[in-house]
Design a protein around this motif. Structure first.
Motif, mmCIF file in Angstrom:
data_model
loop_
_atom_site.group_PDB
_atom_site.id
_atom_site.type_symbol
_atom_site.label_atom_id
_atom_site.label_comp_id
_atom_site.label_asym_id
_atom_site.label_seq_id
_atom_site.Cartn_x
_atom_site.Cartn_y
_atom_site.Cartn_z
ATOM 1 N N ALA A 384 -117.336 -40.923 -107.107
ATOM 2 C CA ALA A 384 -115.972 -41.035 -106.850
ATOM 3 C C ALA A 384 -115.470 -41.987 -107.489
ATOM 4 O O ALA A 384 -114.346 -42.234 -107.799
ATOM 5 C CB ALA A 384 -115.997 -41.216 -105.310
ATOM 6 N N CYS A 385 -116.326 -43.522 -107.461
ATOM 7 C CA CYS A 385 -115.810 -44.355 -108.399
ATOM 8 C C CYS A 385 -115.649 -44.133 -109.792
ATOM 9 O O CYS A 385 -114.625 -44.506 -110.395
ATOM 10 C CB CYS A 385 -116.925 -45.499 -108.263
ATOM 11 S SG CYS A 385 -116.940 -46.303 -106.757
ATOM 12 N N ALA A 386 -116.549 -43.414 -110.468
ATOM 13 C CA ALA A 386 -116.556 -42.788 -111.953
ATOM 14 C C ALA A 386 -115.149 -42.264 -112.160
ATOM 15 O O ALA A 386 -114.331 -42.552 -113.054
ATOM 16 C CB ALA A 386 -117.633 -42.033 -112.496
ATOM 17 N N TYR A 387 -114.794 -41.200 -111.105
ATOM 18 C CA TYR A 387 -113.513 -40.454 -111.318
ATOM 19 C C TYR A 387 -112.503 -41.441 -111.473
ATOM 20 O O TYR A 387 -111.437 -40.943 -111.840
ATOM 21 C CB TYR A 387 -113.700 -39.215 -110.119
ATOM 22 C CG TYR A 387 -112.626 -38.386 -110.388
ATOM 23 C CD1 TYR A 387 -112.542 -37.351 -111.213
ATOM 24 C CD2 TYR A 387 -111.281 -38.458 -109.750
ATOM 25 C CE1 TYR A 387 -111.474 -36.214 -111.561
ATOM 26 C CE2 TYR A 387 -110.318 -37.697 -109.769
ATOM 27 C CZ TYR A 387 -110.185 -36.689 -110.693
ATOM 28 O OH TYR A 387 -109.351 -35.551 -110.810
ATOM 29 N N ALA A 388 -112.360 -42.383 -110.452
ATOM 30 C CA ALA A 388 -111.163 -42.960 -110.102
ATOM 31 C C ALA A 388 -111.032 -44.319 -111.221
ATOM 32 O O ALA A 388 -110.088 -45.099 -111.290
ATOM 33 C CB ALA A 388 -111.223 -43.637 -108.732
ATOM 34 N N SER A 389 -112.009 -44.575 -111.727
ATOM 35 C CA SER A 389 -112.171 -45.845 -112.745
ATOM 36 C C SER A 389 -111.260 -45.666 -113.931
ATOM 37 O O SER A 389 -111.254 -44.817 -114.742
ATOM 38 C CB SER A 389 -113.675 -45.879 -113.109
ATOM 39 O OG SER A 389 -113.537 -47.066 -114.020
ATOM 40 N N PRO A 390 -110.493 -46.863 -114.126
ATOM 41 C CA PRO A 390 -109.703 -46.772 -115.558
ATOM 42 C C PRO A 390 -110.704 -47.303 -116.517
ATOM 43 O O PRO A 390 -110.013 -47.446 -117.762
ATOM 44 C CB PRO A 390 -108.671 -47.786 -114.948
ATOM 45 C CG PRO A 390 -109.544 -48.991 -113.939
ATOM 46 C CD PRO A 390 -110.170 -48.051 -113.350
ATOM 47 N N TRP A 391 -111.865 -47.829 -116.387
ATOM 48 C CA TRP A 391 -112.598 -48.203 -117.468
ATOM 49 C C TRP A 391 -113.611 -47.237 -117.820
ATOM 50 O O TRP A 391 -112.950 -45.950 -117.717
ATOM 51 C CB TRP A 391 -113.532 -49.378 -116.728
ATOM 52 C CG TRP A 391 -114.043 -50.322 -117.809
ATOM 53 C CD1 TRP A 391 -113.406 -51.126 -119.171
ATOM 54 C CD2 TRP A 391 -115.548 -50.794 -118.058
ATOM 55 N NE1 TRP A 391 -114.455 -51.834 -119.527
ATOM 56 C CE2 TRP A 391 -115.473 -51.383 -119.167
ATOM 57 C CE3 TRP A 391 -116.391 -50.267 -117.170
ATOM 58 C CZ2 TRP A 391 -116.852 -51.859 -119.638
ATOM 59 C CZ3 TRP A 391 -117.739 -50.626 -118.005
ATOM 60 C CH2 TRP A 391 -118.050 -51.452 -118.959
#
Length: 426
Positions: A384-391
């Protein structure tokens, strides 16, 4: 340990025994062939259009060093345990929970297989001036033909790579020599100014993310390594040097000819025949490894040692997807892979080094829970964090999944300790 026939010594459901381990030449050349992939060169081409020569080299080194280190850590675990990523998944996700990673890893590989099958058929039709009606029959031929060396197993992959990798290296160095001449030497390369723009983190995402799914499943071969040093060095050779070379070659041609497609670059250089040979070998050495990965995941999913049959089933699925238009889905597919695959590696590393203190028990005879909720929850948080990450999404996914596993593991340890004390007091 499960019984394995003499014809199938790839151990899809058990540890690779010490007597079947390979040296660094065999392991490295298989991984080198695996990372020689047209899509990686295309990603490099995008970077070459957006950066000057020095910045391009820096992005390639940084991204591929991270990728190589990621593959090396997983390779170390694979060698020490004799297990591949899908079998490790039984420990960190549970007996039933590991079917999630089986499906995800299998899906990504059959998707890559479909893209490669579609790409070579479409490109050959265009390069050879054939009627478009040839496209679908060629997809069928290549879809099943590329799977033959994977059907044989590790020995087939090794043999093809020993022939194809040196040939591809010669062709690529030939192309680079011509490009350097056409650019006016190093001075000319340094003078080229980029026509497009790209952020630094997007460049790292392209370099690291394009083949991170392959790095996650390179354990299918590093588990055959003779020792941990062999596993680590072969991973670095394959992913830092091999994948790095693909990025640089793609970027080099794009800078000189303003064309991100390496096949088109070689045609512009007057190397049409060489381009055809390079494309064929390039895709085949990745396709057979890719469908081999699918078979490994499939065997674990159904818990049956039917690697040959599952290889052919995967080739059939990949061919159908290729005919259905998979060649147009590369960018969305890469974005999806960058989110859902790297967290699996993060959970595996945290489970092995932190949760199990660097040692797996023998898989056969070990009773595992149906679901390891610590691992599954950590994976979900990381994805989830990877999908939402702008980095850089893949790095975020790995780091967050590993950290989440450690935190959740400690929470579970405290909870179980309290329950144990409550039971004693009662």
């Amino acid at each position: 340990m499960s019984q394995t026939s003499e014809l199938d010594q790839d151990y899809p459901l058990s540890e690779v025994p010490p007597g079947q381990r390979k040296g660094i030449v065999s392991t490295s050349i298989v991984l080198f062939g695996f990372t020689f992939f047209t899509a990686t060169m295309f990603a490099g081409g995008k970077i070459g259009l957006a950066f000057d020569f020095k910045t391009m080299i820096l992005a390639a080194v940084a991204g591929n060093l991270l990728l190589g280190l990621y593959a090396a850590v997983l390779g170390y675990i694979a060698c020490r345990s004799g297990l591949n990523s899908v079998l490790m998944g039984r420990f960190c996700f549970g007996e039933t929970g590991s079917k999630l990673s089986d499906f995800l890893l299998g899906f990504t590989q059959v998707g890559w297989y479909a893209w490669g099958t579609a790409t070579i058929a479409i490109v050959l039709v265009r390069m050879l001036g054939l009627s478009p009606a040839w496209t679908t029959p060629l997809m069928v031929v290549f879809g099943f033909g590329f799977s033959l060396t994977a059907f044989v197993g590790y020995k087939g992959l090794d043999l093809l790579s020993r022939i194809a990798v040196p040939a591809m290296l010669v062709l690529l160095l030939w192309s680079l020599t011509i490009a350097t001449r056409d650019a006016g030497g190093l001075t000319g390369l340094l003078a080229i100014q980029p026509k497009d723009s790209m952020s630094w983190h997007m460049a790292l995402t392209l370099v690291f993310g394009t083949f991170v799914s392959g790095a996650t499943q390179a354990t299918n071969w590093t588990r055959f390594a003779r020792d941990s040093k062999t596993a680590v060095w072969s991973s670095l050779i394959g992913f830092f040097i091999g994948n790095g070379l693909m990025i640089v070659v793609g970027a080099y041609g794009a800078m000189v000819y303003q064309q991100p497609d390496v096949v088109e670059v070689m045609v512009l250089q007057g190397l049409s025949v060489a381009a055809t040979v390079m494309l064929f070998l390039n895709i085949w050495t990745t396709q057979d490894n890719t469908i081999y990965n699918f078979a490994a995941a499939g065997c674990n999913l159904v818990r049956q040692d039917r690697r040959g049959l599952i290889t052919l089933v995967g080739a059939g699925i990949g061919t159908v997807l290729a005919i259905g238009g998979m060649s147009d889905m590369l960018i969305p597919f890469l974005i999806l892979l960058g989110s859902i695959i790297p967290p699996i590696g993060g959970v595996i590393m945290a489970d092995y080094f932190y949760g199990r203190s660097g040692r797996y028990p023998q898989l056969e005879g070990t009773r595992l829970p149906r679901f390891n909720w610590v691992g599954l929850s950590a994976y979900a948080i990381g994805a989830a964090c990877a999908y939402a990450s702008p980095w850089v999404a893949p790095l975020v996914g790995i780091g967050v999944a590993a950290l989440s596993y450690v935190v959740l593991f400690e929470v579970q340890r405290v909870r179980l300790g309290r329950e144990s004390l409550s039971g004693v007091d009662a």
